[in-house]
Scaffold this motif. Sequence first.
Motif, PDB file in Angstrom:
ATOM      1  N   VAL A   1      13.344 -34.064  15.113  1.00 34.34           N
ATOM      2  CA  VAL A   1      12.614 -32.978  14.438  1.00 34.34           C
ATOM      3  C   VAL A   1      11.180 -33.407  14.104  1.00 34.34           C
ATOM      4  CG1 VAL A   1      14.684 -31.832  13.557  1.00 34.34           C
ATOM      5  CG2 VAL A   1      13.623 -33.634  12.201  1.00 34.34           C
ATOM      6  N   ARG A   2      10.676 -34.364  14.850  1.00 30.73           N
ATOM      7  CA  ARG A   2       9.313 -34.850  14.598  1.00 30.73           C
ATOM      8  C   ARG A   2       8.314 -33.688  14.741  1.00 30.73           C
ATOM      9  NH1 ARG A   2      11.043 -35.974  19.462  1.00 30.73           N
ATOM     10  NH2 ARG A   2       9.685 -35.839  21.284  1.00 30.73           N
ATOM     11  N   ASP A   3       7.343 -33.715  13.862  1.00 34.02           N
ATOM     12  CA  ASP A   3       6.253 -32.725  13.829  1.00 34.02           C
ATOM     13  C   ASP A   3       6.702 -31.308  13.471  1.00 34.02           C
ATOM     14  OD1 ASP A   3       4.518 -34.770  14.526  1.00 34.02           O
ATOM     15  OD2 ASP A   3       4.836 -34.433  16.673  1.00 34.02           O
ATOM     16  N   LYS A   4       7.973 -31.145  13.102  1.00 32.82           N
ATOM     17  CA  LYS A   4       8.430 -29.797  12.730  1.00 32.82           C
ATOM     18  C   LYS A   4       8.317 -29.596  11.215  1.00 32.82           C
ATOM     19  CE  LYS A   4      10.879 -28.767  16.715  1.00 32.82           C
ATOM     20  NZ  LYS A   4      12.037 -28.326  17.394  1.00 32.82           N
ATOM     21  N   GLU A   5       8.636 -28.370  10.778  1.00 37.71           N
ATOM     22  CA  GLU A   5       8.687 -28.055   9.338  1.00 37.71           C
ATOM     23  C   GLU A   5       9.960 -28.663   8.765  1.00 37.71           C
ATOM     24  OE1 GLU A   5       6.795 -26.640   7.120  1.00 37.71           O
ATOM     25  OE2 GLU A   5       5.292 -25.656   8.365  1.00 37.71           O
ATOM     26  N   ILE A   6       9.826 -29.715   7.999  1.00 41.41           N
ATOM     27  CA  ILE A   6      11.013 -30.412   7.478  1.00 41.41           C
ATOM     28  C   ILE A   6      11.118 -30.202   5.963  1.00 41.41           C
ATOM     29  CG2 ILE A   6      12.126 -32.664   7.174  1.00 41.41           C
ATOM     30  CD1 ILE A   6      10.786 -33.637   9.673  1.00 41.41           C
ATOM     31  N   GLY A   7      12.327 -29.893   5.523  1.00 42.80           N
ATOM     32  CA  GLY A   7      12.575 -29.761   4.091  1.00 42.80           C
ATOM     33  C   GLY A   7      13.389 -30.939   3.585  1.00 42.80           C
ATOM     34  N   VAL A   8      13.149 -31.290   2.314  1.00 42.08           N
ATOM     35  CA  VAL A   8      13.998 -32.285   1.644  1.00 42.08           C
ATOM     36  C   VAL A   8      14.708 -31.536   0.534  1.00 42.08           C
ATOM     37  CG1 VAL A   8      13.983 -34.305   0.130  1.00 42.08           C
ATOM     38  CG2 VAL A   8      12.569 -34.269   2.178  1.00 42.08           C
TER      39      VAL A   8
END
Length: 246
Positions: A77-84
């Motif tokens: 998921v590199r460079d994607k919109e990532i949530g924590v």
Amino acid sequence: MKEVYKYGIELIHRKITSARKNGQGTFDVKDDKGTIYHAKKLLIATGLWDNVPAVPGFKELYGKSVHHCPYCDGWEVRDKEIGVYARNKNGFELALALKGWSDKVTYFADGRNKLKPIEVETLALNNIPIVSYPIERLEAKNDKLHSVVFKNGESRQCDAIFFVNGFRQQCDLAETFGCNMTKKGVVLTNRYQQTNIAGLYVAGDAAKDMHFVVVAAAEGAKAGVLINKELQKELTIQPQEQILAS
Ligand SMILES: Cc1cc2nc3c(=O)[nH]c(=O)nc-3n(C[C@H](O)[C@H](O)[C@H](O)COP(=O)(O)OP(=O)(O)OC[C@H]3O[C@@H](n4cnc5c(N)ncnc54)[C@H](O)[C@@H]3O)c2cc1C
């Protein structure tokens, strides 16, 4: 699996419901059909369950767009919109770690923020916004995460979520034996996977170390060597004077 049979190993696919040490100092292990197995040494490798957040969508997307380990799933998921997602635990370290894979990291606190003021400041400095609204559900499209939907009706586009929410043992055998555990709930062992109970070993996720397949396999190998050495020692006939001296 087939490979193990040629070494005389028998695989029994049963749930172990209890295990105890008997009067001879060896182990009795009982399965859910009531069969009892006897062993001189016991290696527990029963793994952990991750506490998947109870918010609708997490369970359904776990392993697809919902993950817990950046080292296992960050690259995809590199460079994607990532949530924590961090409601019950502190997700500070996880959020910063994920910056290594994407510049677009958002911290979802789901109405309950466990961050210290200095951590809030650090996240802001590193361009990680904190969204505190309580979450209603995760919305998927084509079996992939599309957005995080909040209870106030708003939503936010997101491609993947990594959560920190703790874990628990898949079974309580080690605890029942009285093994020393860490605060996080994994079994403390020495570097050869020996527990504080003589003859009892724990390897893999259930024991204290990083939770990776190769680590679990390596720990199993180390425990195997030690178990073999212990058995060798017990079976070796010693000269009389050595027995008297020991
Ligand atoms: C979604 C996900 C993705 C992951 N991705 C990666 C990755 O990309 N790379 C990586 O290295 N690691 C990854 N991991 C971690 C990896 O799966 C674990 O570190 C590894 O499987 C640990 O092995 P283990 O043998 O200790 O436990 P497990 O693989 O969990 O095996 C434990 C076994 O014990 C059995 N068991 C439990 N209780 C009992 C009982 N009472 N009686 C009988 N049997 C019992 C279970 O049924 C299970 O078969 C991932 C984990 C998850 C959940």
